[in-house]
Design a protein around this motif. Structure first.
Motif, PDB file in Angstrom:
ATOM      1  N   UNK A   1       5.308  12.182   2.882  1.00 19.20           N
ATOM      2  CA  UNK A   1       6.065  11.557   1.800  1.00 19.20           C
ATOM      3  C   UNK A   1       5.895  12.330   0.497  1.00 19.20           C
TER       4      UNK A   1
ATOM      5  N   UNK B   1      -0.996   9.706   5.194  1.00 22.70           N
ATOM      6  CA  UNK B   1       0.160   9.374   6.026  1.00 22.70           C
ATOM      7  C   UNK B   1       0.088  10.021   7.394  1.00 22.70           C
TER       8      UNK B   1
ATOM      9  N   UNK C   1      -0.375  14.111 -11.449  1.00 21.24           N
ATOM     10  CA  UNK C   1      -1.439  15.111 -11.576  1.00 21.24           C
ATOM     11  C   UNK C   1      -0.921  16.545 -11.454  1.00 21.24           C
ATOM     12  N   UNK C   2       0.354  16.728 -11.186  1.00 17.13           N
ATOM     13  CA  UNK C   2       0.921  18.073 -11.251  1.00 17.13           C
ATOM     14  C   UNK C   2       1.565  18.334 -12.612  1.00 17.13           C
TER      15      UNK C   2
ATOM     16  N   UNK D   1       9.358  16.661  -4.180  1.00 18.31           N
ATOM     17  CA  UNK D   1       9.767  15.432  -3.503  1.00 18.31           C
ATOM     18  C   UNK D   1      11.247  15.167  -3.726  1.00 18.31           C
TER      19      UNK D   1
ATOM     20  N   UNK E   1       5.734  -4.560  -6.122  1.00 14.21           N
ATOM     21  CA  UNK E   1       4.464  -4.073  -6.664  1.00 14.21           C
ATOM     22  C   UNK E   1       3.966  -4.916  -7.829  1.00 14.21           C
TER      23      UNK E   1
ATOM     24  N   UNK F   1       4.342  14.261  -9.005  1.00 12.99           N
ATOM     25  CA  UNK F   1       3.174  13.394  -9.118  1.00 12.99           C
ATOM     26  C   UNK F   1       2.538  13.640 -10.482  1.00 12.99           C
TER      27      UNK F   1
ATOM     28  N   UNK G   1      10.392  -2.358  -9.179  1.00 13.23           N
ATOM     29  CA  UNK G   1       9.946  -2.566  -7.797  1.00 13.23           C
ATOM     30  C   UNK G   1       9.207  -3.889  -7.802  1.00 13.23           C
TER      31      UNK G   1
ATOM     32  N   UNK H   1      -7.544  11.750 -12.353  1.00 13.69           N
ATOM     33  CA  UNK H   1      -7.004  12.726 -11.394  1.00 13.69           C
ATOM     34  C   UNK H   1      -5.992  13.637 -12.098  1.00 13.69           C
TER      35      UNK H   1
ATOM     36  N   UNK I   1      11.743   9.424 -11.640  1.00 15.88           N
ATOM     37  CA  UNK I   1      11.528   8.956 -10.273  1.00 15.88           C
ATOM     38  C   UNK I   1      11.424  10.121  -9.277  1.00 15.88           C
ATOM     39  N   UNK I   2      10.289  10.195  -8.619  1.00 13.52           N
ATOM     40  CA  UNK I   2       9.996  11.185  -7.578  1.00 13.52           C
ATOM     41  C   UNK I   2      10.071  12.626  -8.075  1.00 13.52           C
TER      42      UNK I   2
ATOM     43  N   UNK J   1       0.853  -1.195   0.000  1.00 13.90           N
ATOM     44  CA  UNK J   1       0.000   0.000   0.000  1.00 13.90           C
ATOM     45  C   UNK J   1       0.887   1.243   0.000  1.00 13.90           C
TER      46      UNK J   1
ATOM     47  N   UNK K   1       3.217  13.007  -1.247  1.00 17.06           N
ATOM     48  CA  UNK K   1       2.387  12.272  -2.194  1.00 17.06           C
ATOM     49  C   UNK K   1       1.520  13.221  -3.004  1.00 17.06           C
TER      50      UNK K   1
ATOM     51  N   UNK L   1      10.618   8.233   0.150  1.00 16.69           N
ATOM     52  CA  UNK L   1      10.463   9.534  -0.488  1.00 16.69           C
ATOM     53  C   UNK L   1      10.074  10.543   0.577  1.00 16.69           C
TER      54      UNK L   1
ATOM     55  N   UNK M   1       1.221   6.440  -1.974  1.00 14.32           N
ATOM     56  CA  UNK M   1       1.753   7.792  -1.785  1.00 14.32           C
ATOM     57  C   UNK M   1       3.190   7.959  -2.273  1.00 14.32           C
ATOM     58  N   UNK M   2       3.930   6.868  -2.347  1.00 10.65           N
ATOM     59  CA  UNK M   2       5.316   6.952  -2.807  1.00 10.65           C
ATOM     60  C   UNK M   2       5.416   6.587  -4.287  1.00 10.65           C
TER      61      UNK M   2
END
Lengths: 321, 172
Positions: B74, B131, A225-226, B92, A157, A223, A154, A296, A219-220, A108, B76, B107, A111-112
């Motif tokens: 994190x 979170x 949706x931005x 992030x 997942x 998101x 990963x 989203x 990576x990171x 779960x 998100x 993250x 968020x990451x």
């Protein structure tokens, strides 16, 4: 031609069409979800069991119902077939069970996860799953494997849909990764952690329905949706060069293939386009990508805002001319 | 046409001799003013005195740490997408080796900014947070001289390790 009825809607399709494809021809309201089937990857499908439907009438000649639910991506239509998808209680219930099984070991960590927001498993569990976990045992975890500087794996997942293996088999001349071990221990891996550096290997990222294979250069970064997706193309000698650029401000954060209504890439792109061309000057921009209003990613995007015309004196017509 | 019963017909009749003096009217008005000196005041002397606020007051935000002092956030982005005023922005970054005691997950938010001038203190960010990281507290956003100072960064938002903010009442 075969006449088939899906959820009470009749459609005539060519012989040899699968139930899933016939349902997709009708539209998204009756199309069963699919996690492993991919139109552009022959022989994909049949692994995930999310597309299960109930066949209440086999065909005109043999009207007996099929004894068990069938995987619609691997079952061909027959003339006079009657299929229940959303209207079949059995199919809905079975899909709920399948989602629960898929999520048994899926972490779960949305968020990451960089896939969040365009993840098919998120959509699937949101639409078909239950809101609560019923198990409380430890989820299966794997040691991290580095498969190169462009693609991030990963394994935790992964839902073992085999799409990436099909990409490697069908798009690249020699495959260096595959599924190791069996059953619950299966995992995507490379031969002795050999890096995946084929010219079309980046398509594994696009076909992966979850966040198991993601873009390491993205990576990171942001998101989804931005970011703002923009359709663009360029002359490429290796691929079609038709892509979607994901902008944040003035920067292209990542490049992906163009996806259709079913989340499948229309045409595969090469790694040069995907990883090395990240300047606006490399591309001919066609315009903003049309996304589903329910995604989203389209949240807080206002490019479709229609300003109503202001009335001028000329617009006002007398009531009784 | 008479629309309401409260309408009064304005008359311009001549004032009487006592009315022309104005004195009774002035004393009547003064009486009302003076009577207020002895009534309970509606205002308080802020900031020496503060009006009581409820425990679940939606005020200035806090970014929580967990029991071990690691940041919960994190990055998100769910708070930012839920924010109707679009007051939240973040960037992030990946947690490096040796930073495990600072951030809870792999993250974390390298920058996290809330524009307190845009914020409408609706609490949707708190509701969206998966979170347990962002909470609205019963503290107020302090006045500033410069508009720039209302953009709160992580230095103002993340709670101090030795000065934790109790948000248990809001969690109920």
């Amino acid at each position: 031609m075969a006449k088939v009825t899906i959820d009470g809607i009749e459609i005539e399709v060519p012989d040899g069409t699968s139930i899933l494809q016939a349902a997709r021809m009708i539209g998204p309201t009756v199309a069963p979800p699919a996690m492993c089937f991919y139109t552009n990857l022959p022989s994909s499908g049949g692994y995930c069991r999310t597309c299960m439907v109930e066949v209440t009438k086999g065909s005109e000649k043999d009207p007996r119902p099929m004894p068990k639910l069938v995987a619609s991506c691997r079952t061909q239509v027959m003339d006079g077939m009657v299929v229940g998808n959303r209207t079949s209680e059995k199919a809905v219930d079975a899909r709920k069970g399948v989602v629960e099984f898929l999520l048994l070991n899926h972490p779960l960590d949305c968020p990451i996860c960089d896939q969040a927001g365009e993840c098919h498993l998120q959509d699937l569990s949101y639409e078909n799953g239950s809101a609560k976990t019923r198990t409380d045992f430890e989820r299966r975890t794997f040691d991290k494997i580095d498969i190169g500087d462009k693609i991030q794996l990963h394994m935790n997942r992964c839902i073992l849909c085999y799409r990436c293996v099909k990409v490697a088999d069908q798009l690249t001349p020699e495959r260096v990764h595959g599924v190791m071990n069996r059953g619950d221990h299966s995992e995507i891996s490379t031969y002795i952690t050999k890096a995946v550096d084929n010219e079309f290997s980046g398509n594994m990222i696009d076909v992966c329905p979850v966040g198991a294979l993601t873009d390491k250069t993205f990576r990171f970064k942001s998101r989804v949706w931005f970011t703002k997706p923009v359709t663009a193309h360029r002359d490429c000698d290796k691929c079609c060069g038709k892509v979607v650029l994901w902008y944040k401000g003035e920067d292209v954060l990542r490049v992906t293939g163009r996806k259709d209504q079913w989340g499948e890439v229309e045409e595969f792109i090469c790694n040069t386009c995907r990883f090395d061309k990240k300047r606006t000057s490399d591309w001919v921009v066609e315009g903003p990508t049309n996304l589903s209003r329910h995604s989203v990613i389209s949240a807080n995007h206002y490019e479709k805002l229609v300003v109503p015309n202001e009335l001028t004196l000329n617009d006002i017509k007398p009531l009784n001319p | 046409m008479k629309l309401t019963n409260r309408s009064v017909v304005v008359s311009k009749k001549e004032l009487t001799w006592s009315e022309k003096l104005y004195l009774p009217a002035i004393t009547q008005g003064l009486g009302i003013t003076i009577s207020h000196f002895f009534k309970k005041k509606a205002t308080v002397q802020y900031p020496e005195v503060e009006k009581p606020r409820t425990e679940i007051w939606r005020g200035r935000h806090v970014l929580k740490r967990d029991e071990e002092g690691r940041e919960n956030c994190t990055a998100c982005g769910l708070c930012a997408v839920a924010c109707p005023a679009e007051a939240i922005t973040m960037e992030a970054a990946e947690r490096m080796k040796g930073e495990e005691h600072l951030y809870r997950e792999e993250k974390y938010a390298a920058t996290y900014e809330i524009n307190m001038l845009r914020c409408i203190f609706c609490g949707l960010c708190e509701e969206a947070c998966p979170k347990d990281a962002i909470y609205l507290t019963d503290r107020l956003v302090s006045p500033e001289y410069d508009r720039q100072d209302f953009i709160y960064g992580k230095n103002k938002l993340v709670e101090k390790i030795d000065d934790r903010i109790d948000i248990v009442p809001r969690k109920k």
